[in-house]
Design a protein around this motif. Structure first.
Motif, PDB file in Angstrom:
ATOM      1  N   ALA A   1       0.819  -1.217   0.000  1.00  0.00           N
ATOM      2  CA  ALA A   1       0.000   0.000   0.000  1.00  0.00           C
ATOM      3  C   ALA A   1       0.851   1.265   0.000  1.00  0.00           C
ATOM      4  N   GLY A   2       2.147   1.107  -0.085  1.00  0.00           N
ATOM      5  CA  GLY A   2       3.060   2.244  -0.108  1.00  0.00           C
ATOM      6  C   GLY A   2       4.473   1.694  -0.204  1.00  0.00           C
ATOM      7  N   ALA A   3       5.448   2.588  -0.362  1.00  0.00           N
ATOM      8  CA  ALA A   3       6.825   2.102  -0.540  1.00  0.00           C
ATOM      9  C   ALA A   3       7.242   1.173   0.603  1.00  0.00           C
ATOM     10  N   THR A   4       6.797   1.494   1.809  1.00  0.00           N
ATOM     11  CA  THR A   4       7.211   0.669   2.959  1.00  0.00           C
ATOM     12  C   THR A   4       6.018   0.035   3.675  1.00  0.00           C
ATOM     13  N   ILE A   5       4.844   0.107   3.075  1.00  0.00           N
ATOM     14  CA  ILE A   5       3.659  -0.509   3.706  1.00  0.00           C
ATOM     15  C   ILE A   5       3.343  -1.805   2.967  1.00  0.00           C
ATOM     16  N   VAL A   6       3.792  -2.895   3.556  1.00  0.00           N
ATOM     17  CA  VAL A   6       3.649  -4.192   2.904  1.00  0.00           C
ATOM     18  C   VAL A   6       3.146  -5.186   3.939  1.00  0.00           C
ATOM     19  N   HIS A   7       2.133  -5.967   3.560  1.00  0.00           N
ATOM     20  CA  HIS A   7       1.674  -7.035   4.449  1.00  0.00           C
ATOM     21  C   HIS A   7       2.305  -8.343   4.005  1.00  0.00           C
ATOM     22  N   ARG A   8       2.944  -9.022   4.947  1.00  0.00           N
ATOM     23  CA  ARG A   8       3.568 -10.307   4.618  1.00  0.00           C
ATOM     24  C   ARG A   8       2.972 -11.408   5.474  1.00  0.00           C
ATOM     25  N   ASP A   9       2.677 -12.553   4.882  1.00  0.00           N
ATOM     26  CA  ASP A   9       2.272 -13.731   5.653  1.00  0.00           C
ATOM     27  C   ASP A   9       3.520 -14.267   6.323  1.00  0.00           C
ATOM     28  N   THR A  10       3.412 -14.535   7.613  1.00  0.00           N
ATOM     29  CA  THR A  10       4.635 -15.028   8.291  1.00  0.00           C
ATOM     30  C   THR A  10       4.535 -16.521   8.557  1.00  0.00           C
TER      31      THR A  10
END
Ligand code: NDP
Ligand code: 8X3
Length: 255
Positions: free
Chosen positions: A246-255
């Motif tokens: 959602a932005g340069a540093t807004i990332v959702h990751r599955d852990t």
């Protein structure tokens, strides 16, 4: 018939990633290709593959380092009066470092490729487009040019420069039929991060862990869309993320 059929498309950085995917997608649309990069052997492989798949399209390949202004003019002199679409794609990032740790070599490489290289190529091709009063320049920017992030200062600055150049050029050509577009991708899995981490594949793979990133084909499809609008339509700017960014540093990751 595709609006791109028979158009001459000049793609810089066509030996890998987004540029290579663009070559495949424009070939599919019936365009003739002018492909450039430093690794000419890769371009040769791509040319023979695409020629065998798409009878009737013309493909020319050139070994070209966009940093070398004189060479850019020498190479483009062979086809500059014939470019319908220029895709300024060649670009790279070196390192993920605090400003004070960035080497002069990394600084020069990023500035010389992403900014000066794009200008060299555009200066070589634009006069012909002006003369013919038609043409389309599509610049590959980045979300990094809009949202600078820590340890990416110089790369982000180069892509902010691409955004400024694109907007200024659009204004400079507003009284012509030339179109100028910019596409700004988020995370695209290509050789980009391998280059960033100087060949460290594990570090590069880590960038895309836990999410489905974009790939070169995703961006090439968008670029084909931009290029294939009717002549009176210009997509000035396009921002494209993977769904979990959602932005340069807004990332959702599955852990
Ligand atoms: P790749 O590393 O896969 O491809 C980069 C291409 O640029 C290669 O074909 C390379 O060819 C070429 N290139 C690099 N330096 C030069 C040079 N001096 N002269 C000519 N060609 C050069 O990365 P991408 O496909 O991801 O990158 C393409 C563009 O997309 C870049 O401008 C990048 O900044 C931008 N981008 C990438 C994103 C990503 O997440 N991957 C996101 C947003 C933007 P060769 O080495 O053979 O010269
Ligand atoms: C490439 C995207 O966020 O890795 O331009 O810099 S990012």
């Amino acid at each position: 018939m595709s609006r791109l059929q028979g158009k001459n498309v000049f793609i810089t950085g066509a030996s890998s990633g987004i540029g290579e995917s663009c070559a495949r997608h424009f070939a599919q649309a019936g365009s003739n290709l002018i492909l450039a990069a430093r690794r000419k052997e890769r371009l040769a492989g791509l040319k023979s593959e695409l020629e065998s798949k798409h009878a009737g399209i013309k493909i020319a390949i050139y070994e070209l380092d966009v940093r070398q202004r004189a060479k850019v003019h020498e190479v483009t002199a062979q086809f500059e009066d014939n470019v319908d679409i220029l895709i300024n794609n060649a670009g790279l990032v070196i390192g993920l470092d605090k400003l004070e740790d960035i080497t002069e070599e990394a600084l020069d490489t990023m500035m010389d490729t992403n900014v000066k290289g794009l200008v060299h190529v555009t200066q070589a091709v634009l006069p012909g487009m002006r003369q013919r009063n038609k043409g389309h320049i599509i610049n590959i920017g980045s979300v990094a040019g809009q949202q600078p992030y820590a340890n990416g200062s110089i790369y982000c600055a180069t892509k902010a420069a691409v955004a400024s150049i694109s907007r200024a050029l659009m204004a400079e050509t507003v009284n012509t039929n030339i179109r100028v577009s910019e596409i700004n991708p988020g995370l695209v899995e290509t050789e980009f991060s391998v280059v960033r981490f100087r060949g460290d594949k594990d570090k590069a793979d880590n960038v895309y862990k836990g999410l489905t990133p974009l790939n070169g084909d995703d961006i090439a499809e968008m670029i084909v869309f931009i290029a294939s609008r009717p002549d009176h339509v210009n997509i000035a700017e396009m921002l494209v993320f993977p769904t979990h960014q959602a932005g340069a540093t807004i990332v959702h990751r599955d852990t």
